[in-house]
Write a protein that holds these residues in place. Structure first.
Motif, PDB file in Angstrom:
ATOM      1  N   ILE A 189       0.818  -1.215   0.000  1.00  0.00           N
ATOM      2  CA  ILE A 189       0.000   0.000   0.000  1.00  0.00           C
ATOM      3  C   ILE A 189       0.856   1.272   0.000  1.00  0.00           C
ATOM      4  CG2 ILE A 189      -1.711   1.344   1.297  1.00  0.00           C
ATOM      5  CD1 ILE A 189      -2.788  -1.368   2.341  1.00  0.00           C
ATOM      6  N   THR A 190       1.661   1.457   1.031  1.00  0.00           N
ATOM      7  CA  THR A 190       2.307   2.748   1.265  1.00  0.00           C
ATOM      8  C   THR A 190       3.299   3.135   0.176  1.00  0.00           C
ATOM      9  OG1 THR A 190       2.053   2.290   3.620  1.00  0.00           O
ATOM     10  CG2 THR A 190       3.470   4.136   3.021  1.00  0.00           C
ATOM     11  N   THR A 191       4.234   2.258  -0.137  1.00  0.00           N
ATOM     12  CA  THR A 191       5.259   2.606  -1.125  1.00  0.00           C
ATOM     13  C   THR A 191       4.691   2.739  -2.538  1.00  0.00           C
ATOM     14  OG1 THR A 191       7.027   1.730   0.256  1.00  0.00           O
ATOM     15  CG2 THR A 191       7.485   1.910  -2.104  1.00  0.00           C
ATOM     16  N   PRO A 192       3.861   1.796  -3.011  1.00  0.00           N
ATOM     17  CA  PRO A 192       3.260   2.023  -4.341  1.00  0.00           C
ATOM     18  C   PRO A 192       2.437   3.309  -4.402  1.00  0.00           C
ATOM     19  CG  PRO A 192       2.967  -0.262  -3.695  1.00  0.00           C
ATOM     20  CD  PRO A 192       3.514   0.462  -2.493  1.00  0.00           C
ATOM     21  N   ALA A 193       1.714   3.616  -3.315  1.00  0.00           N
ATOM     22  CA  ALA A 193       0.909   4.846  -3.284  1.00  0.00           C
ATOM     23  C   ALA A 193       1.796   6.076  -3.383  1.00  0.00           C
ATOM     24  CB  ALA A 193       0.054   4.883  -2.019  1.00  0.00           C
ATOM     25  N   MET A 194       2.967   6.046  -2.738  1.00  0.00           N
ATOM     26  CA  MET A 194       3.887   7.187  -2.829  1.00  0.00           C
ATOM     27  C   MET A 194       4.317   7.392  -4.284  1.00  0.00           C
ATOM     28  SD  MET A 194       7.755   7.771  -1.379  1.00  0.00           S
ATOM     29  CE  MET A 194       8.386   6.523  -2.500  1.00  0.00           C
ATOM     30  N   TYR A 195       4.721   6.309  -4.938  1.00  0.00           N
ATOM     31  CA  TYR A 195       5.200   6.437  -6.314  1.00  0.00           C
ATOM     32  C   TYR A 195       4.094   6.894  -7.268  1.00  0.00           C
ATOM     33  CZ  TYR A 195       9.711   4.484  -5.041  1.00  0.00           C
ATOM     34  OH  TYR A 195      10.944   4.288  -4.484  1.00  0.00           O
ATOM     35  N   ILE A 196       2.888   6.409  -7.078  1.00  0.00           N
ATOM     36  CA  ILE A 196       1.773   6.840  -7.939  1.00  0.00           C
ATOM     37  C   ILE A 196       1.420   8.295  -7.656  1.00  0.00           C
ATOM     38  CG2 ILE A 196      -0.662   6.442  -8.524  1.00  0.00           C
ATOM     39  CD1 ILE A 196      -0.096   3.414  -7.959  1.00  0.00           C
ATOM     40  N   THR A 197       1.470   8.698  -6.387  1.00  0.00           N
ATOM     41  CA  THR A 197       1.227  10.100  -6.028  1.00  0.00           C
ATOM     42  C   THR A 197       2.237  11.006  -6.717  1.00  0.00           C
ATOM     43  OG1 THR A 197       0.310   9.463  -3.879  1.00  0.00           O
ATOM     44  CG2 THR A 197       1.105  11.734  -4.095  1.00  0.00           C
ATOM     45  N   ILE A 198       3.497  10.635  -6.653  1.00  0.00           N
ATOM     46  CA  ILE A 198       4.550  11.447  -7.272  1.00  0.00           C
ATOM     47  C   ILE A 198       4.419  11.448  -8.793  1.00  0.00           C
ATOM     48  CG2 ILE A 198       7.044  11.590  -7.650  1.00  0.00           C
ATOM     49  CD1 ILE A 198       7.345  10.650  -4.685  1.00  0.00           C
ATOM     50  N   ALA A 199       4.115  10.290  -9.383  1.00  0.00           N
ATOM     51  CA  ALA A 199       3.970  10.220 -10.841  1.00  0.00           C
ATOM     52  C   ALA A 199       2.795  11.072 -11.322  1.00  0.00           C
ATOM     53  CB  ALA A 199       3.781   8.764 -11.286  1.00  0.00           C
ATOM     54  N   SER A 200       1.688  11.029 -10.596  1.00  0.00           N
ATOM     55  CA  SER A 200       0.534  11.845 -11.002  1.00  0.00           C
ATOM     56  C   SER A 200       0.827  13.330 -10.795  1.00  0.00           C
ATOM     57  CB  SER A 200      -0.730  11.410 -10.255  1.00  0.00           C
ATOM     58  OG  SER A 200      -0.563  11.531  -8.861  1.00  0.00           O
ATOM     59  N   ALA A 201       1.596  13.669  -9.748  1.00  0.00           N
ATOM     60  CA  ALA A 201       1.991  15.069  -9.533  1.00  0.00           C
ATOM     61  C   ALA A 201       2.884  15.549 -10.667  1.00  0.00           C
ATOM     62  CB  ALA A 201       2.705  15.213  -8.194  1.00  0.00           C
ATOM     63  N   CYS A 202       3.823  14.700 -11.068  1.00  0.00           N
ATOM     64  CA  CYS A 202       4.708  15.066 -12.190  1.00  0.00           C
ATOM     65  C   CYS A 202       3.906  15.255 -13.474  1.00  0.00           C
ATOM     66  CB  CYS A 202       5.787  14.004 -12.379  1.00  0.00           C
ATOM     67  SG  CYS A 202       7.018  13.989 -11.055  1.00  0.00           S
ATOM     68  N   THR A 203       2.902  14.421 -13.665  1.00  0.00           N
ATOM     69  CA  THR A 203       2.028  14.556 -14.838  1.00  0.00           C
ATOM     70  C   THR A 203       1.306  15.901 -14.812  1.00  0.00           C
ATOM     71  OG1 THR A 203       1.713  12.161 -14.949  1.00  0.00           O
ATOM     72  CG2 THR A 203       0.081  13.530 -16.097  1.00  0.00           C
ATOM     73  N   MET A 204       0.769  16.267 -13.641  1.00  0.00           N
ATOM     74  CA  MET A 204       0.069  17.549 -13.534  1.00  0.00           C
ATOM     75  C   MET A 204       1.021  18.720 -13.768  1.00  0.00           C
ATOM     76  SD  MET A 204      -2.735  17.144 -10.468  1.00  0.00           S
ATOM     77  CE  MET A 204      -1.522  16.797  -9.207  1.00  0.00           C
ATOM     78  N   LEU A 205       2.233  18.628 -13.243  1.00  0.00           N
ATOM     79  CA  LEU A 205       3.200  19.709 -13.442  1.00  0.00           C
ATOM     80  C   LEU A 205       3.671  19.775 -14.896  1.00  0.00           C
ATOM     81  CD1 LEU A 205       5.259  19.450 -10.140  1.00  0.00           C
ATOM     82  CD2 LEU A 205       3.655  21.260 -10.815  1.00  0.00           C
ATOM     83  N   TYR A 206       3.749  18.640 -15.552  1.00  0.00           N
ATOM     84  CA  TYR A 206       4.101  18.620 -16.973  1.00  0.00           C
ATOM     85  C   TYR A 206       3.003  19.293 -17.803  1.00  0.00           C
ATOM     86  CZ  TYR A 206       4.959  16.890 -21.674  1.00  0.00           C
ATOM     87  OH  TYR A 206       5.165  16.810 -23.025  1.00  0.00           O
ATOM     88  N   LEU A 207       1.748  19.019 -17.432  1.00  0.00           N
ATOM     89  CA  LEU A 207       0.617  19.593 -18.158  1.00  0.00           C
ATOM     90  C   LEU A 207       0.399  21.069 -17.822  1.00  0.00           C
ATOM     91  CD1 LEU A 207      -1.874  16.586 -17.841  1.00  0.00           C
ATOM     92  CD2 LEU A 207      -0.636  17.328 -19.912  1.00  0.00           C
ATOM     93  N   ASN A 208       0.845  21.493 -16.647  1.00  0.00           N
ATOM     94  CA  ASN A 208       0.680  22.880 -16.233  1.00  0.00           C
ATOM     95  C   ASN A 208       1.970  23.365 -15.559  1.00  0.00           C
ATOM     96  OD1 ASN A 208      -0.258  25.368 -15.538  1.00  0.00           O
ATOM     97  ND2 ASN A 208      -2.102  24.642 -14.499  1.00  0.00           N
ATOM     98  N   PRO A 209       3.046  23.562 -16.329  1.00  0.00           N
ATOM     99  CA  PRO A 209       4.343  23.917 -15.744  1.00  0.00           C
ATOM    100  C   PRO A 209       4.375  25.300 -15.083  1.00  0.00           C
ATOM    101  CG  PRO A 209       4.447  24.008 -18.137  1.00  0.00           C
ATOM    102  CD  PRO A 209       3.100  23.444 -17.779  1.00  0.00           C
ATOM    103  N   ALA A 210       3.386  26.129 -15.341  1.00  0.00           N
ATOM    104  CA  ALA A 210       3.355  27.465 -14.727  1.00  0.00           C
ATOM    105  C   ALA A 210       3.285  27.383 -13.201  1.00  0.00           C
ATOM    106  CB  ALA A 210       2.167  28.262 -15.265  1.00  0.00           C
ATOM    107  N   PHE A 211       2.730  26.290 -12.683  1.00  0.00           N
ATOM    108  CA  PHE A 211       2.661  26.127 -11.224  1.00  0.00           C
ATOM    109  C   PHE A 211       4.047  26.169 -10.580  1.00  0.00           C
ATOM    110  CE2 PHE A 211      -1.619  23.753 -11.292  1.00  0.00           C
ATOM    111  CZ  PHE A 211      -2.305  24.875 -10.866  1.00  0.00           C
ATOM    112  N   LEU A 212       5.059  25.697 -11.300  1.00  0.00           N
ATOM    113  CA  LEU A 212       6.414  25.629 -10.733  1.00  0.00           C
ATOM    114  C   LEU A 212       6.994  27.005 -10.394  1.00  0.00           C
ATOM    115  CD1 LEU A 212       7.926  22.771 -12.896  1.00  0.00           C
ATOM    116  CD2 LEU A 212       7.418  22.708 -10.445  1.00  0.00           C
TER     117      LEU A 212
END
Length: 183
Positions: free
Chosen positions: A60-83
Motif C-alpha cells: 500500500i504505502t510505497t506504491p501509493a507514494m510512487y503513484i502520487t509522485i507520478a501523477s503530480a509530475c504529470t500535472m506539473l508537466y501539463l501545467n508547468p506554470a505552477f512551478l
C-alpha cells in the motif's frame, strides 16, 4: 481532461500514502512495546508485526507514494506554470520532507525486523506526529495558496506541533497513572 484524471489519481493515492504513513509508526509503537511481554509472547508478536508492517509498506504505502509522485509530475508537466508559484515551491519542499519521512520509516521498519531499533515507544509516538504536521502544511498551502500569510502559517504549524506534543505528554501521564509501563 488528462489533467483532471491525473489530479483525481493524485488525490486518491495521496490519501492511501498518508494512511500508510499514519498507521506504520503506530505499528512501530506497538512493535516496540511488545518487547515488554514475555519472550514467548514477544516472539509471536514480533513475527506478526513484521508481516503486518511489510504488507502495509510494500503493498500500500510505497506504491501509493510512487503513484502520487507520478501523477503530480504529470500535472506539473501539463501545467508547468505552477512551478513558478511560491505556494507550489513550498508544497514541493514539504513533499520532500514527506519523502524523507517515508524512507526513514522504511529504515525504522527494517531495524525493528532485525531487532536493532533503538527508538523508544515515546520517540516513535512523537515521530508519528510529523506526518500530520506536514500534511496540514501541504493542504493549507494548496487550498489557500497566495491567501496564506506565511508568518501566520508558520506560527500555526508551530502551534499545532506544540499542541500535539502536549497531548502526547498528557496521554503518557494518563497511561502512567493507569499503571502501564511506558518508556
Amino acid at each position: 481532461m488528462l489533467y483532471l484524471y491525473a489530479k483525481s489519481v493524485h488525490i486518491i493515492f495521496m490519501v492511501c500514502w498518508m494512511a500508510g504513513l499514519f498507521y506504520m509508526p503506530r505499528l512501530f509503537v506497538y512493535h516496540t512495546e511488545a518487547k515488554q511481554k514475555t519472550l514467548q509472547e514477544y516472539t509471536v508478536l514480533h513475527a506478526q508485526f513484521i508481516l503486518m508492517e511489510s504488507r502495509l509498506w510494500w503493498v500500500i504505502t510505497t506504491p501509493a507514494m510512487y503513484i502520487t509522485i507520478a501523477s503530480a509530475c504529470t500535472m506539473l508537466y501539463l501545467n508547468p506554470a505552477f512551478l513558478s508559484q511560491g505556494w507550489m515551491q513550498m508544497k514541493l519542499a514539504f513533499v520532500g520532507v514527506l519523502v524523507f519521512y517515508h524512507f526513514k520509516c522504511q529504515h525504522i521498519k527494517t531495524m525493528l525486523s532485525l531487532e536493532r531499533c533503538k527508538w523508544t515507544s515515546s520517540q516513535l509516538r512523537l515521530w508519528n506526529e510529523l506526518s500530520t504536521i506536514v500534511l496540514f502544511a501541504i493542504v493549507f498551502l494548496v487550498v489557500l495558496r497566495t491567501a496564506v500569510d506565511w508568518i501566520f502559517g508558520v506560527l500555526g504549524l508551530i502551534g499545532l506541533a506544540v499542541l500535539l506534543m502536549i497531548l502526547i505528554k498528557l496521554y503518557k501521564k494518563y497511561r502512567k497513572s493507569q499503571g502501564e509501563h511506558i518508556d
